[in-house]
Design a protein around this motif. Structure first.
Motif, PDB file in Angstrom:
ATOM      1  N   TYR A   9      46.182  30.917  10.349  1.00  0.00           N
ATOM      2  CA  TYR A   9      46.320  31.539  11.656  1.00  0.00           C
ATOM      3  C   TYR A   9      45.182  31.176  12.606  1.00  0.00           C
ATOM      4  O   TYR A   9      45.280  31.419  13.804  1.00  0.00           O
ATOM      5  N   TYR A  10      44.110  30.640  12.061  1.00  0.00           N
ATOM      6  CA  TYR A  10      42.936  30.392  12.896  1.00  0.00           C
ATOM      7  C   TYR A  10      42.244  29.119  12.437  1.00  0.00           C
ATOM      8  O   TYR A  10      42.112  28.869  11.235  1.00  0.00           O
ATOM      9  N   HIS A 134      43.045  44.733  11.999  1.00  0.00           N
ATOM     10  CA  HIS A 134      43.293  43.646  11.054  1.00  0.00           C
ATOM     11  C   HIS A 134      44.785  43.539  10.749  1.00  0.00           C
ATOM     12  O   HIS A 134      45.587  44.307  11.296  1.00  0.00           O
ATOM     13  N   GLY A 135      45.144  42.593   9.872  1.00  0.00           N
ATOM     14  CA  GLY A 135      46.530  42.210   9.726  1.00  0.00           C
ATOM     15  C   GLY A 135      47.364  42.933   8.704  1.00  0.00           C
ATOM     16  O   GLY A 135      48.553  42.614   8.576  1.00  0.00           O
ATOM     17  N   GLY A 161      42.629  35.298  14.434  1.00  0.00           N
ATOM     18  CA  GLY A 161      43.785  34.980  13.612  1.00  0.00           C
ATOM     19  C   GLY A 161      44.944  35.931  13.784  1.00  0.00           C
ATOM     20  O   GLY A 161      46.105  35.521  13.637  1.00  0.00           O
ATOM     21  N   ASN A 162      44.672  37.180  14.095  1.00  0.00           N
ATOM     22  CA  ASN A 162      45.753  38.139  14.257  1.00  0.00           C
ATOM     23  C   ASN A 162      46.563  37.880  15.522  1.00  0.00           C
ATOM     24  O   ASN A 162      47.707  38.328  15.634  1.00  0.00           O
ATOM     25  N   ALA A 177      42.049  37.410  20.902  1.00  0.00           N
ATOM     26  CA  ALA A 177      41.389  37.513  19.589  1.00  0.00           C
ATOM     27  C   ALA A 177      39.912  37.165  19.708  1.00  0.00           C
ATOM     28  O   ALA A 177      39.531  36.218  20.411  1.00  0.00           O
ATOM     29  N   SER A 201      42.356  40.609   4.288  1.00  0.00           N
ATOM     30  CA  SER A 201      43.601  40.564   5.046  1.00  0.00           C
ATOM     31  C   SER A 201      44.649  39.762   4.286  1.00  0.00           C
ATOM     32  O   SER A 201      44.323  38.900   3.464  1.00  0.00           O
ATOM     33  N   SER A 211      43.099  35.661   8.341  1.00  0.00           N
ATOM     34  CA  SER A 211      42.800  36.340   9.601  1.00  0.00           C
ATOM     35  C   SER A 211      41.663  37.316   9.346  1.00  0.00           C
ATOM     36  O   SER A 211      41.448  37.769   8.218  1.00  0.00           O
TER      37      SER A 211
END
Length: 334
Positions: A9-10, A134-135, A161-162, A177, A201, A211
């Protein structure tokens, strides 16, 4: 393109909590792995180690918040689990909003709420800002965020990342983010700083720690609020650091549930005694409990966190009114 790559995600520079692929807690060992998760699930199912929750445990309270709360006044309405509505300085801010019936990747299985949200979704005032810590599904609820985007169009602030998770779910979510240490101006004299917390996460088996997780310092005209969504206690350094770097908060919002069994949960969730110690460490004037009584996520009974918190406060010589316990629909005003 491999599934492993697609689950990222990041992408950003290596840091003291990001190795180029995954985030990590700099000072503690990582939370339990998937094999230990399976062991816990096996013990819970076949050995009966988990307490049975009631199918329904309604709160007698329901809040219909005002449209705005101006000036230095702080009004916090407990929606349930980790969700709050914070009203101050003319702003309406939701913390980890979850209105869904389940916190799961599936609609038909997974932890199901045992009480209604303390505010009916239709009774929400205009929402300006949403903070997502957080995720995990009990904190980042795409269905709720999508409903908010459609009806309120709030600014959504989260950790690295989220944003990708949210945009993949609904591109209409106006998400930003940030990393630990970043300070974000919200407006009307309100700002948010993301600070370290000991957690982890995942949204699936293939995206563990891809994330970031965070706690937040919320600067408001009425004082500092230290919001901890999920955290292990560790060696306490994160809580001491808040006091040293930001000063004693006026209010700490601290989790007290989802802590059993300790061999599995200790690295990721505080028990009530550890939450009391975190309250002492950060130097907060008052505290507010959350993360209990709505979703059955762990092995303790539904009423165990409240009883354990009262005992821990008594043992520490702290008056109960300094560490409040609300039920969904109840309100704390400062």
């Amino acid at each position: 393109m491999s599934r492993h790559y697609m689950s990222r995600y990041y992408q950003g520079p290596v840091s003291d909590h990001f190795d180029g692929e995954r985030f990590f807690n700099p000072f503690r060992s990582p939370p339990r792995n998937r094999w230990e998760l399976l062991r816990w699930r096996f013990e819970r199912r076949w050995r009966g180690t988990g307490a049975k929750w009631p199918a329904w445990a309604p709160s007698p309270y329901a809040d219909r918040p005002p449209a705005r709360v101006d000036g230095q006044a702080l009004r916090l309405s407990y929606v349930g689990h980790a969700s709050f509505l914070l009203q101050t300085a003319g702003l309406n801010i939701l913390l980890d909003p979850v209105w869904s019936a389940r916190v799961s990747p599936f609609r038909f299985i997974g932890p199901k709420r045992v009480n209604d949200p303390g505010i009916a979704f239709a009774d929400l005032p205009p929402i300006d800002v949403v903070l997502v810590s957080h995720g995990h599904y009990d904190h980042l609820d795409l269905a709720t965020l999508s409903r908010l985007a459609a009806g309120h169009r709030p600014r959504v602030v989260t950790s690295l990342g989220n944003d990708t998770i949210m945009c993949n779910g609904d591109p209409a979510i106006a998400v930003e983010a940030y990393d630990w240490g970043d300070r974000i101006e919200i407006g009307n004299g309100v700002a948010v700083t993301l600070v370290p917390t000991q957690h982890w996460s995942a949204r699936s088996l293939s995206d563990r720690n891809m994330s970031l997780w965070a706690s937040c310092i919320i600067e408001a005209p009425g004082g500092l609020i230290y919001w901890v969504a999920d955290s292990g206690y560790g060696d306490g350094r994160n809580f001491h650091a808040v006091r040293e770097r930001h000063g004693p908060p006026r209010l700490a919002i601290l989790p007290i549930g989802a802590y059993e069994p300790r061999w599995f949960m200790q690295s990721q969730h505080m028990n009530p005694a550890e939450s009391v110690q975190a309250f002492i460490d950060c130097g907060a004037e008052r505290a507010l409990a959350h993360h209990f009584g709505t979703f059955p996520l762990s092995d303790e009974a539904i009423d165990a966190p409240v009883a354990a918190l009262k005992a821990a406060l008594q043992s520490a010589g702290i008056a109960a009114e300094r560490f409040r316990i609300l039920r969904p629909g109840q309100v704390l005003e400062l």
